[in-house]
Design a protein around this motif. Structure first.
Motif: not given
Length: 280
Positions: A136-144
């Motif tokens: 599982r890969i968590y990233t938060g918000v895509f910066t762009e």
């Protein structure tokens, strides 16, 4: 030593296409599953038209191509889309796939039981229950996506529901897709199977975002326009803490692994900051 040689990417959007392209550049076998035959795949990637709700058909594709890893990049921002991964999970298990990467790539879903995050968590728990190894890969918000999701592209201000002082993780899309390719082609299976990777390119509260963008906050209760309800839900989740890739929903606090702990699996990589992405 990594032993995965054949990959299947489900979904050809902003995550799926760069991941497929990056994997193909590593001289491994890559197929892109699509319901449509009109989509043009990246160089070195074979497009396979298949109904991803048909377990038998998808199983046959995985077996034919001897797929080791399945990466779901389905846009799982609704409970229905998240749940649509189940036939793919069943097919992966039936085809003896070695690793499944569920369609996370956003806020942490573990511990959630409601809405789209709850549906994502249910898929991951289902894969675990049938003993299909997953990452599982968590990233938060895509910066762009900051201008789109905060209202900056609407009125030049940052929308805030609540106080706006809860930290949120932001990760550049190219860093995310690059990490996926790096991890799946270099890390040994023992470091991937049933692991959670918490990525973070930068960290800021919504109030701090306003400072970075040299603007002010706009305290709101509702978000107008198409997609406003979903954006409002994301802002509410962020205010509650779920916007951090290190969030522990079960205990309502930052978890022991912590945001950016997954970054350590890509040593030497420079993770782009908010200011770098938006030229602030």
């Amino acid at each position: 030593m990594n032993t995965y040689k054949s990959f299947a990417v489900v979904g050809g959007g902003n995550v799926g296409l760069p991941v497929a392209t990056g994997l193909a550049a590593q001289n491994v076998s890559v197929i892109l599953l699509s319901r449509s035959s009109t989509k043009t795949p990246p160089s070195g990637v074979e497009l396979v038209q298949v109904d991803t709700s048909d377990v038998a058909a998808v199983t046959a594709v995985f077996k034919e191509h001897k797929v080791d890893v399945v990466i779901s990049t389905i846009n799982a921002t609704t409970p229905e889309n998240a749940a649509a991964q189940k036939p793919v999970v069943d097919a992966a298990k039936a085809a003896a796939v070695k690793l499944y990467v569920p369609g996370e790539f956003g806020f942490p879903s573990d511990g959630h039981t409601e809405e789209f995050l709850g549906a994502k968590n249910k898929i991951a728990e289902y894969a675990k229950s049938i003993e299909l190894p997953s990452a599982r890969i968590y990233t938060g918000v895509f910066t762009e996506y900051i201008p789109l999701l905060t209202g900056y592209n609407v009125n030049g201000k940052i929308w805030v529901i609540g106080k706006g002082d809860t930290p949120v993780s932001f990760t550049f899309l190219s860093d995310i897709t690059g990490f996926v390719v790096h991890a799946l082609t270099t890390l040994p299976p023992s470091e991937l199977e049933n692991r959670t990777f918490r990525l973070e390119g930068d960290r800021a509260t919504l109030n701090e975002l306003a400072t970075k963008f040299n603007t002010s906050v706009d305290h709101v209760d509702l978000i107008p326009g198409e997609g406003g309800d979903f954006i409002a839900h994301l802002l509410e989740l962020s205010e509650a803490g779920s916007g951090s890739s290190g969030w522990d929903e079960a205990n309502k606090r930052e978890g022991s692994e912590g945001a950016a702990s997954g970054n350590l699996s890509w040593p030497g990589h420079h993770w782009k900051t908010i200011k770098e992405v938006h030229n602030l």
